[in-house]
Design a protein around this motif. Structure first.
Motif, PDB file in Angstrom:
ATOM      1  N   GLY A  88      29.295  21.445  13.169  1.00 28.18           N
ATOM      2  CA  GLY A  88      30.526  21.628  12.425  1.00 28.18           C
ATOM      3  C   GLY A  88      30.920  20.388  11.635  1.00 28.18           C
ATOM      4  O   GLY A  88      30.431  19.284  11.885  1.00 28.18           O
ATOM      5  N   VAL A  89      31.813  20.588  10.676  1.00 29.91           N
ATOM      6  CA  VAL A  89      32.288  19.515   9.813  1.00 29.91           C
ATOM      7  C   VAL A  89      33.707  19.147  10.228  1.00 29.91           C
ATOM      8  O   VAL A  89      34.552  20.028  10.458  1.00 29.91           O
ATOM      9  CB  VAL A  89      32.252  19.939   8.333  1.00 29.91           C
ATOM     10  N   GLU A  90      33.986  17.868  10.319  1.00 30.10           N
ATOM     11  CA  GLU A  90      35.291  17.391  10.751  1.00 30.10           C
ATOM     12  C   GLU A  90      36.396  17.861   9.801  1.00 30.10           C
ATOM     13  O   GLU A  90      36.223  17.909   8.587  1.00 30.10           O
ATOM     14  CB  GLU A  90      35.282  15.864  10.816  1.00 30.10           C
ATOM     15  N   GLY A  91      37.535  18.225  10.394  1.00 27.82           N
ATOM     16  CA  GLY A  91      38.689  18.620   9.606  1.00 27.82           C
ATOM     17  C   GLY A  91      38.673  20.062   9.160  1.00 27.82           C
ATOM     18  O   GLY A  91      39.436  20.437   8.259  1.00 27.82           O
ATOM     19  N   PRO A 118      38.717  24.353   5.336  1.00 29.97           N
ATOM     20  CA  PRO A 118      39.744  23.357   5.668  1.00 29.97           C
ATOM     21  C   PRO A 118      40.862  23.941   6.520  1.00 29.97           C
ATOM     22  O   PRO A 118      41.226  25.118   6.384  1.00 29.97           O
ATOM     23  CB  PRO A 118      40.272  22.928   4.296  1.00 29.97           C
ATOM     24  N   ASP A 119      41.398  23.134   7.412  1.00 28.34           N
ATOM     25  CA  ASP A 119      42.595  23.530   8.145  1.00 28.34           C
ATOM     26  C   ASP A 119      43.768  23.658   7.171  1.00 28.34           C
ATOM     27  O   ASP A 119      43.786  23.011   6.117  1.00 28.34           O
ATOM     28  CB  ASP A 119      42.931  22.494   9.219  1.00 28.34           C
ATOM     29  N   LYS A 164      28.961  14.002   7.066  1.00 28.05           N
ATOM     30  CA  LYS A 164      29.988  13.013   6.742  1.00 28.05           C
ATOM     31  C   LYS A 164      30.443  13.162   5.292  1.00 28.05           C
ATOM     32  O   LYS A 164      31.629  13.045   4.977  1.00 28.05           O
ATOM     33  CB  LYS A 164      29.460  11.603   6.994  1.00 28.05           C
ATOM     34  N   VAL A 165      29.482  13.422   4.406  1.00 28.97           N
ATOM     35  CA  VAL A 165      29.836  13.639   3.000  1.00 28.97           C
ATOM     36  C   VAL A 165      30.570  14.964   2.842  1.00 28.97           C
ATOM     37  O   VAL A 165      31.567  15.065   2.114  1.00 28.97           O
ATOM     38  CB  VAL A 165      28.573  13.596   2.122  1.00 28.97           C
ATOM     39  N   GLN A 166      30.115  15.994   3.554  1.00 20.59           N
ATOM     40  CA  GLN A 166      30.797  17.284   3.475  1.00 20.59           C
ATOM     41  C   GLN A 166      32.227  17.184   3.989  1.00 20.59           C
ATOM     42  O   GLN A 166      33.121  17.871   3.485  1.00 20.59           O
ATOM     43  CB  GLN A 166      30.006  18.330   4.264  1.00 20.59           C
ATOM     44  N   ILE A 170      35.732  18.524   2.431  1.00 19.73           N
ATOM     45  CA  ILE A 170      36.762  19.262   3.168  1.00 19.73           C
ATOM     46  C   ILE A 170      38.116  18.583   2.988  1.00 19.73           C
ATOM     47  O   ILE A 170      39.140  19.237   2.712  1.00 19.73           O
ATOM     48  CB  ILE A 170      36.395  19.347   4.663  1.00 19.73           C
ATOM     49  N   ALA A 171      38.150  17.256   3.140  1.00 13.22           N
ATOM     50  CA  ALA A 171      39.399  16.519   2.992  1.00 13.22           C
ATOM     51  C   ALA A 171      39.964  16.644   1.581  1.00 13.22           C
ATOM     52  O   ALA A 171      41.180  16.551   1.379  1.00 13.22           O
ATOM     53  CB  ALA A 171      39.174  15.053   3.346  1.00 13.22           C
ATOM     54  N   ALA A 172      39.090  16.875   0.613  1.00 15.19           N
ATOM     55  CA  ALA A 172      39.520  17.041  -0.772  1.00 15.19           C
ATOM     56  C   ALA A 172      39.970  18.474  -1.069  1.00 15.19           C
ATOM     57  O   ALA A 172      40.363  18.772  -2.196  1.00 15.19           O
ATOM     58  CB  ALA A 172      38.394  16.642  -1.719  1.00 15.19           C
ATOM     59  N   GLY A 173      39.901  19.351  -0.061  1.00 17.69           N
ATOM     60  CA  GLY A 173      40.412  20.703  -0.225  1.00 17.69           C
ATOM     61  C   GLY A 173      39.394  21.743  -0.624  1.00 17.69           C
ATOM     62  O   GLY A 173      39.758  22.789  -1.183  1.00 17.69           O
TER      63      GLY A 173
END
Length: 431
Positions: A88-91, A118-119, A164-166, A170-173
């Motif tokens: 899984g990807v963080e966030g 994304p959450d 980590k790049v993904q 995710i953090a960018a929406g």
């Protein structure tokens, strides 16, 4: 949504259950502890028919869909389960997905992949989607990135870097979907570097992502690295016709594999002239990728490695069927064969090079924008090869932007180019 709440307990998506519809409606608890699998409404064979007493206690069984479950449209979901931890990807809320695609013989096949959403609440128009095409891990099922559940995974050093790049995407929406490709993790051969097969897997993963979470929008971009960079260019050229109901906005190709046929011909010529060792920097270096290239070509043509490899090398092609790229690079395997002892002098490599030339992204026709990103210190995909690809595409009038990074190697381009890739993709989405 009471079924999923009862069957899946405190899954990460539980707090979103009331606002989500579609696929996750008939979840059941399978034999793997904490595993929730589901099927699309109206599917002929519901996953509920898989009981906890069957072989589903083996995680590998998730990847092997019975033949009677394969009937369905490309991109439709066969089953899924939530992911807790790797891969899984963080966030994000993460899922392992088994979906349908079409192989090069026109057969419907099951393909595995992962989805990270994304959450939080989706923006107007839905989550913008990145369909990610990964770089080389191998052709054996054990090499599929979705199998990376711990540091023991053979390609964990690469797949963990990609995640980590993904996570930055995710953090960018952005929602991020990633296919394993056809035949990697799932039954059947993996068409390594067979561009159309890769494109179908990438595009059908985008379709599957929207079925898993309808709050993902219809607009999407393909992003790929190395093998996946080649896949991204093929996706740019073919995806809109393959999935007209989605809107492809363009593609990002990081260190895309190209000119493989020319590279092998140069290596064979160097063998014939006694200069094989000197060509390493120009042909991508190393020999560990060759058995993967052969196995990929064999999915579409009758390629006999004994016609152009030395007996020692020909006998080692089968190592690709049991090991991933890290094992193949070992000094006891392909990493231990001197460059001058791979190709037999005067061998007939014409069928293999024909397949590779047919799958060279340099020759593709496309109208959607393409961003190419390349490290100048890359010895796996030489910058000279990418330079030549871009020059040919631009000469044909293709909409290509190209950015190179001095001193950056093959994996380093993932992080080094992220800001440029994000800015370009944001522009495609009008963000």
């Amino acid at each position: 949504m009471s079924d999923i709440q009862e069957g899946c307990g405190d899954l990460p998506q539980r707090r979103h259950a009331r606002r989500r519809t579609g696929l996750i409606m008939s979840a059941v608890l399978a034999g793997i502890a904490g595993t929730c699998v589901a099927v699309a409404p109206g599917q002929a064979t519901p996953v509920a028919n898989i009981s906890m007493s069957e072989e589903t206690t083996d995680v590998a069984a998730f990847y092997a869909a019975p033949a009677d479950r394969l009937v369905g449209a490309p991109g439709s979901v066969i089953q899924l389960r939530p992911i807790d931890g790797d891969p899984g990807v963080e966030g994000a809320r993460n899922y392992l997905v088994l979906y349908r695609s079409v192989d090069m013989r026109g057969n419907t096949v099951a393909v595995s992949g992962t989805l990270a959403v994304p959450d939080g609440d989706a923006p107007p128009g839905g989550w913008p989607l990145i369909s990610w095409a990964h770089g080389t891990t191998g052709v054996d099922d054990s090499c599929a990135p979705s199998h990376d559940t711990s540091a023991d995974f053979p390609a964990h050093d690469y797949t963990s870097l990609v995640r980590k790049v993904q996570a930055q995407w995710i953090a960018a929406g952005y929602a991020v979907a990633q296919t394993d490709y056809q035949g990697l993790g799932t039954p059947g051969p993996h068409g390594y570097l067979i561009g159309t097969a890769e494109q179908r897997a990438v595009t059908d993963m985008a379709r599957a992502a929207r079925e898993v979470d309808p709050e993902i929008g219809t607009r999407w971009v393909a992003v790929g690295h190395s093998q996946g960079g080649q896949a991204a260019v093929f996706t740019d050229a073919q995806a809109q016709q393959w999935a007209p109901e989605l809107q492809l906005l363009g593609a990002v190709a990081l260190a895309p594999a190209s000119h493989q046929g020319i590279g092998l011909q140069a290596s064979q010529m160097a063998t014939n002239t006694g200069a094989a060792g000197a060509l390493g920097p120009l042909t991508g270096g190393g020999t560990a990728f060759l058995p993967l290239i052969i196995r990929g070509a064999q999915t579409v043509a009758d390629v006999d490695p004994a016609r152009f490899l030395t007996p020692r090398a020909a006998a080692m092609v089968s190592l690709a069927d049991t090991g991933c790229i890290a094992q193949l690079r070992d000094s006891q395997e392909w990493g231990g064969i001197p460059p001058g002892e791979v190709f037999s002098p005067g061998g007939d490599m014409s069928t293999l090079t024909r397949v590779l030339n047919e799958n060279d992204p340099s020759t593709l026709t496309f109208t959607q924008p393409l961003l190419v990103l390349q490290g100048r210190a890359d010895t796996t995909i030489p910058a000279l090869a990418t330079d030549a690809m871009v020059m040919r595409q631009r000469a044909a009038g293709r909409p290509v932007q190209y950015r190179a990074y001095p001193g950056v190697d093959h994996r380093g381009v993932l992080e080094a180019s992220y800001a440029d890739a994000l800015s370009w993709v944001n522009g495609r989405f009008g963000r």
